[in-house]
Design an enzyme around this catalytic site. Structure first.
Site, PDB file in Angstrom:
ATOM      1  N   ASP A 189       0.843  -1.187   0.000  1.00  0.00           N
ATOM      2  CA  ASP A 189       0.000   0.000   0.000  1.00  0.00           C
ATOM      3  C   ASP A 189       0.880   1.239   0.000  1.00  0.00           C
ATOM      4  O   ASP A 189       0.961   1.980   0.988  1.00  0.00           O
ATOM      5  CB  ASP A 189      -0.929  -0.016   1.222  1.00  0.00           C
ATOM      6  CG  ASP A 189      -1.927   1.136   1.198  1.00  0.00           C
ATOM      7  OD1 ASP A 189      -2.136   1.719   0.117  1.00  0.00           O
ATOM      8  OD2 ASP A 189      -2.487   1.453   2.262  1.00  0.00           O
TER       9      ASP A 189
ATOM     10  N   ASP B 102     -11.886   3.641  -0.982  1.00  0.00           N
ATOM     11  CA  ASP B 102     -10.655   4.409  -0.819  1.00  0.00           C
ATOM     12  C   ASP B 102     -10.335   5.098  -2.147  1.00  0.00           C
ATOM     13  O   ASP B 102     -10.296   4.450  -3.190  1.00  0.00           O
ATOM     14  CB  ASP B 102      -9.528   3.441  -0.424  1.00  0.00           C
ATOM     15  CG  ASP B 102      -8.241   4.137  -0.027  1.00  0.00           C
ATOM     16  OD1 ASP B 102      -8.078   5.327  -0.343  1.00  0.00           O
ATOM     17  OD2 ASP B 102      -7.389   3.471   0.590  1.00  0.00           O
TER      18      ASP B 102
ATOM     19  N   ASN C 207     -11.354   3.929  12.104  1.00  0.00           N
ATOM     20  CA  ASN C 207     -10.625   2.950  11.298  1.00  0.00           C
ATOM     21  C   ASN C 207     -10.011   1.902  12.226  1.00  0.00           C
ATOM     22  O   ASN C 207      -9.074   2.194  12.967  1.00  0.00           O
ATOM     23  CB  ASN C 207      -9.531   3.661  10.495  1.00  0.00           C
ATOM     24  CG  ASN C 207      -8.828   2.734   9.515  1.00  0.00           C
ATOM     25  OD1 ASN C 207      -9.357   1.685   9.151  1.00  0.00           O
ATOM     26  ND2 ASN C 207      -7.647   3.132   9.067  1.00  0.00           N
TER      27      ASN C 207
END
Length: 292
Positions: A56, A83, A207
């Protein structure tokens, strides 16, 4: 009249109850989320990158991310939050990204204030752009949407490099600029986490990343703190990776996984909607009925 995923998401967001969105990166995972009784899912950028064999680190393009979001949204009747990284460039790129994600069928996207190289919010050494640059993107995103039920989530990663107060300030500025939900990434203490919904002037996203920068709390606690949306980006693919590694280790040592109590072939296809497709096999064929 049937409620669309966007309409449901907008209504659920206004209800005061916390929406829980497990993280997914493909259509099968989305269908499993529906079967488990959830109404929302989160297209994880980290999971999408990993599913392409990449970390990522901002290596996925807008085209790749939108295409994946579209596959997930088409696979299941879910409110898909996606996202959108940094918006993939400046205000022009953000405008196109919003249009493409909206056409893909998702209910919301989040746009962050990281610079490049961007990375997972729970890794070290993140680079943050000036607030003015990020807020311009948020304004562009809010202006670009066609459906008022399509939500813009403003994610700030400012906590680690600049500080908690600046993160809160940016979150509130983004809400004033047109964002619908604030996403303060990676608060580092329980006190900070508890304070976010109190200091931010709008709905807040939590999150849940086990072992990340934020202290681990359960969903009930997050709801009690006042968060309105919880995403679980890595819970499912973390479990999947560990299960696959266990199976592969057994195969490598000459031992196939025990399948006696596992899913049969038919069960596997059922998870991907085989029953629905089987019903279509004979729905439009009237030959047998005419013979009777």
């Amino acid at each position: 009249m049937t409620e669309t995923p966007r309409q449901w998401f907008a209504r659920a967001l206004d209800s005061g109850e916390m929406i829980v969105a497990p993280g997914v990166y493909d259509g099968l995972m989305a269908q499993l989320v529906v079967r488990a009784g959830f109404r929302a899912a989160y297209m994880t950028g980290a999971g999408t990158a990993v599913s392409h064999g990449l970390p990522d680190y901002g290596l996925m393009t807008m085209t790749e991310m939108v295409a994946n979001a579209a596959r997930i949204a088409a696979a299941a009747d879910l409110a898909v939050i996606a996202d959108a990284d940094t918006g993939f460039g400046n205000e022009l790129n953000v405008t196109r990204a919003v249009r493409e994600y909206e056409r893909a069928g998702v209910v919301a996207i989040h746009i962050e204030d990281q610079g490049f190289p961007k990375k997972c919010g729970h890794l070290d050494d993140k680079v943050i752009v000036p607030a003015t640059e990020w807020l311009a993107k948020i304004r562009a995103a809010a202006a670009a949407r066609q459906d008022p039920d399509f939500k813009i989530i403003a994610r700030t990663d400012a906590r680690a490099p600049i500080g908690f107060d600046e993160a809160i300030s940016r979150a509130n500025a983004a809400l004033e600029a047109g964002a619908d939900i604030a996403f303060v990434e990676a608060p580092q203490t329980l006190d900070e986490l508890r304070t976010v919904p109190k200091l931010v002037n709008g709905p807040c996203l939590f999150n849940l990343v086990y072992g990340g920068k934020t202290p681990d709390i359960d969903l009930a606690t997050a709801s009690e703190m006042g968060f309105r949306l919880a995403i679980l980006p890595d819970v499912l693919w973390r479990e999947a990776v560990m299960a696959m590694e266990r199976a592969l280790a057994g195969i490598a040592s000459g031992h196939l996984p025990d399948q006696k109590s596992g899913l049969k072939v038919r069960d596997l296809f059922a998870r991907a909607g085989a029953d629905e497709w089987d019903a279509l096999r004979t729905r439009f064929n009237f030959t047998d009925q005419a013979a009777e």
